[in-house]
Design a protein around this motif. Structure first.
Motif, PDB file in Angstrom:
ATOM      1  N   LEU A   1       0.822  -1.215   0.000  1.00 14.84           N
ATOM      2  CA  LEU A   1       0.000   0.000   0.000  1.00 14.84           C
ATOM      3  C   LEU A   1       0.853   1.260   0.000  1.00 14.84           C
ATOM      4  N   PHE A   2       1.804   1.342   0.930  1.00 12.68           N
ATOM      5  CA  PHE A   2       2.609   2.551   1.020  1.00 12.68           C
ATOM      6  C   PHE A   2       3.588   2.678  -0.141  1.00 12.68           C
ATOM      7  N   ALA A   3       4.099   1.562  -0.661  1.00  7.43           N
ATOM      8  CA  ALA A   3       4.960   1.637  -1.852  1.00  7.43           C
ATOM      9  C   ALA A   3       4.155   2.137  -3.044  1.00  7.43           C
ATOM     10  N   GLY A   4       2.921   1.656  -3.174  1.00  9.40           N
ATOM     11  CA  GLY A   4       2.063   2.122  -4.265  1.00  9.40           C
ATOM     12  C   GLY A   4       1.729   3.595  -4.132  1.00  9.40           C
ATOM     13  N   LEU A   5       1.405   4.036  -2.920  1.00  8.04           N
ATOM     14  CA  LEU A   5       1.121   5.456  -2.703  1.00  8.04           C
ATOM     15  C   LEU A   5       2.353   6.315  -2.984  1.00  8.04           C
ATOM     16  N   ALA A   6       3.524   5.817  -2.608  1.00  4.60           N
ATOM     17  CA  ALA A   6       4.754   6.558  -2.904  1.00  4.60           C
ATOM     18  C   ALA A   6       4.939   6.691  -4.408  1.00  4.60           C
ATOM     19  N   GLY A   7       4.668   5.618  -5.133  1.00 10.47           N
ATOM     20  CA  GLY A   7       4.776   5.672  -6.593  1.00 10.47           C
ATOM     21  C   GLY A   7       3.780   6.641  -7.204  1.00 10.47           C
ATOM     22  N   VAL A   8       2.556   6.629  -6.720  1.00  9.19           N
ATOM     23  CA  VAL A   8       1.529   7.539  -7.243  1.00  9.19           C
ATOM     24  C   VAL A   8       1.915   8.990  -6.992  1.00  9.19           C
ATOM     25  N   PHE A   9       2.371   9.303  -5.789  1.00  7.81           N
ATOM     26  CA  PHE A   9       2.750  10.678  -5.489  1.00  7.81           C
ATOM     27  C   PHE A   9       3.990  11.097  -6.281  1.00  7.81           C
ATOM     28  N   ALA A  10       4.950  10.194  -6.448  1.00  2.00           N
ATOM     29  CA  ALA A  10       6.141  10.530  -7.234  1.00  2.00           C
ATOM     30  C   ALA A  10       5.761  10.792  -8.691  1.00  2.00           C
ATOM     31  N   TYR A  11       4.900   9.960  -9.254  1.00  2.00           N
ATOM     32  CA  TYR A  11       4.473  10.171 -10.640  1.00  2.00           C
ATOM     33  C   TYR A  11       3.668  11.462 -10.784  1.00  2.00           C
ATOM     34  N   THR A  12       2.800  11.728  -9.818  1.00  2.00           N
ATOM     35  CA  THR A  12       2.010  12.967  -9.865  1.00  2.00           C
ATOM     36  C   THR A  12       2.922  14.191  -9.825  1.00  2.00           C
ATOM     37  N   GLY A  13       3.957  14.148  -9.002  1.00  2.00           N
ATOM     38  CA  GLY A  13       4.911  15.251  -8.947  1.00  2.00           C
ATOM     39  C   GLY A  13       5.714  15.368 -10.227  1.00  2.00           C
ATOM     40  N   TYR A  14       6.095  14.237 -10.807  1.00  3.76           N
ATOM     41  CA  TYR A  14       6.892  14.244 -12.039  1.00  3.76           C
ATOM     42  C   TYR A  14       6.075  14.749 -13.222  1.00  3.76           C
ATOM     43  N   ALA A  15       4.847  14.284 -13.335  1.00  6.30           N
ATOM     44  CA  ALA A  15       4.013  14.635 -14.490  1.00  6.30           C
ATOM     45  C   ALA A  15       3.295  15.970 -14.308  1.00  6.30           C
ATOM     46  N   GLY A  16       3.261  16.494 -13.102  1.00  3.54           N
ATOM     47  CA  GLY A  16       2.573  17.755 -12.853  1.00  3.54           C
ATOM     48  C   GLY A  16       1.077  17.651 -13.089  1.00  3.54           C
ATOM     49  N   LEU A  17       0.493  16.536 -12.683  1.00  3.43           N
ATOM     50  CA  LEU A  17      -0.924  16.285 -12.953  1.00  3.43           C
ATOM     51  C   LEU A  17      -1.850  17.249 -12.228  1.00  3.43           C
ATOM     52  N   LEU A  18      -1.458  17.730 -11.076  1.00  6.54           N
ATOM     53  CA  LEU A  18      -2.330  18.629 -10.322  1.00  6.54           C
ATOM     54  C   LEU A  18      -1.887  20.080 -10.412  1.00  6.54           C
ATOM     55  N   GLY A  19      -0.931  20.361 -11.268  1.00  8.39           N
ATOM     56  CA  GLY A  19      -0.547  21.733 -11.532  1.00  8.39           C
ATOM     57  C   GLY A  19       0.380  22.357 -10.513  1.00  8.39           C
ATOM     58  N   GLU A  20       0.710  21.665  -9.463  1.00  8.27           N
ATOM     59  CA  GLU A  20       1.612  22.220  -8.462  1.00  8.27           C
ATOM     60  C   GLU A  20       3.040  21.793  -8.763  1.00  8.27           C
ATOM     61  N   THR A  21       3.961  22.415  -8.081  1.00  9.29           N
ATOM     62  CA  THR A  21       5.349  21.998  -8.245  1.00  9.29           C
ATOM     63  C   THR A  21       5.514  20.594  -7.683  1.00  9.29           C
ATOM     64  N   GLY A  22       6.414  19.863  -8.249  1.00  8.59           N
ATOM     65  CA  GLY A  22       6.599  18.477  -7.854  1.00  8.59           C
ATOM     66  C   GLY A  22       7.236  18.280  -6.504  1.00  8.59           C
ATOM     67  N   THR A  23       7.815  19.329  -5.929  1.00  5.74           N
ATOM     68  CA  THR A  23       8.533  19.147  -4.668  1.00  5.74           C
ATOM     69  C   THR A  23       7.610  18.701  -3.542  1.00  5.74           C
ATOM     70  N   HIS A  24       6.376  19.197  -3.524  1.00  3.99           N
ATOM     71  CA  HIS A  24       5.440  18.764  -2.487  1.00  3.99           C
ATOM     72  C   HIS A  24       5.147  17.271  -2.618  1.00  3.99           C
ATOM     73  N   PHE A  25       4.914  16.848  -3.840  1.00  7.39           N
ATOM     74  CA  PHE A  25       4.570  15.450  -4.072  1.00  7.39           C
ATOM     75  C   PHE A  25       5.765  14.537  -3.858  1.00  7.39           C
ATOM     76  N   TYR A  26       6.965  15.019  -4.199  1.00  5.40           N
ATOM     77  CA  TYR A  26       8.156  14.214  -3.943  1.00  5.40           C
ATOM     78  C   TYR A  26       8.371  14.029  -2.449  1.00  5.40           C
ATOM     79  N   PHE A  27       8.101  15.066  -1.680  1.00  3.46           N
ATOM     80  CA  PHE A  27       8.239  14.975  -0.225  1.00  3.46           C
ATOM     81  C   PHE A  27       7.271  13.938   0.341  1.00  3.46           C
ATOM     82  N   ILE A  28       6.021  13.991  -0.108  1.00  5.39           N
ATOM     83  CA  ILE A  28       5.028  13.016   0.350  1.00  5.39           C
ATOM     84  C   ILE A  28       5.424  11.612  -0.097  1.00  5.39           C
ATOM     85  N   ALA A  29       5.943  11.492  -1.322  1.00  6.50           N
ATOM     86  CA  ALA A  29       6.386  10.190  -1.826  1.00  6.50           C
ATOM     87  C   ALA A  29       7.527   9.634  -0.974  1.00  6.50           C
ATOM     88  N   MET A  30       8.431  10.500  -0.539  1.00  6.02           N
ATOM     89  CA  MET A  30       9.523  10.036   0.322  1.00  6.02           C
ATOM     90  C   MET A  30       8.992   9.529   1.656  1.00  6.02           C
TER      91      MET A  30
END
Length: 139
Positions: free
Chosen positions: A88-117
């Motif tokens: 579960l947590f590995a999958g969530l980390a992957g989803v947040f990392a991809y969301t940050g990389y692709a910019g799906l929600l329009g925010e900078t990826g640093t927030h999503f990378y932090f959550i992914a970590m």
């Protein structure tokens, strides 16, 4: 209010975990209270209390059903409930990392990378916990 939610939506994850842990604690208390009431009923009737009932009071709660999905852990020596949490947590980390990389929600990826970590560290912690779990009964 919408701006506040947009900035801090990720705090819903720990909030839901906190609520789930509180619910689990309350249900564990209710189960123990029901067992004690049953023992009192046996004692009031002058009957001998079954040994299994007394043993269930001494059994660690991790061997009983809990909200993480680990049912009957005393029979299984593997980390069945922990394996689910690792995935579960590995999958969530992957989803947040991809969301940050692709910019799906329009925010900078640093927030999503932090959550992914954070999710990745939790996944790793559950993995280590399940690998080094003691196989002795009663731990």
């Amino acid at each position: 209010m919408a701006d506040l939610f947009q900035s801090y939506w990720w705090l819903l994850f720990p909030l839901f975990w906190f609520l789930g842990a509180g619910w689990n604690s309350m249900m564990r208390y209710k189960r123990t209270e029901a067992k004690i009431d049953l023992i009192k009923t046996y004692a009031a009737a002058g009957k001998e209390v079954p040994a299994e009932l007394i043993a269930s009071l001494d059994a660690p709660e991790s061997s009983q059903s809990d909200w993480s999905g680990d049912e009957g852990g005393s029979e299984r020596r593997g980390g069945g409930g922990k394996a689910f949490l690792v995935i579960l947590f590995a999958g969530l980390a992957g989803v947040f990392a991809y969301t940050g990389y692709a910019g799906l929600l329009g925010e900078t990826g640093t927030h999503f990378y932090f959550i992914a970590m954070i999710m990745g560290v939790l996944s790793l912690a559950f993995l280590v916990s399940s690998l080094f779990k003691s196989g002795r009964k009663g731990d």
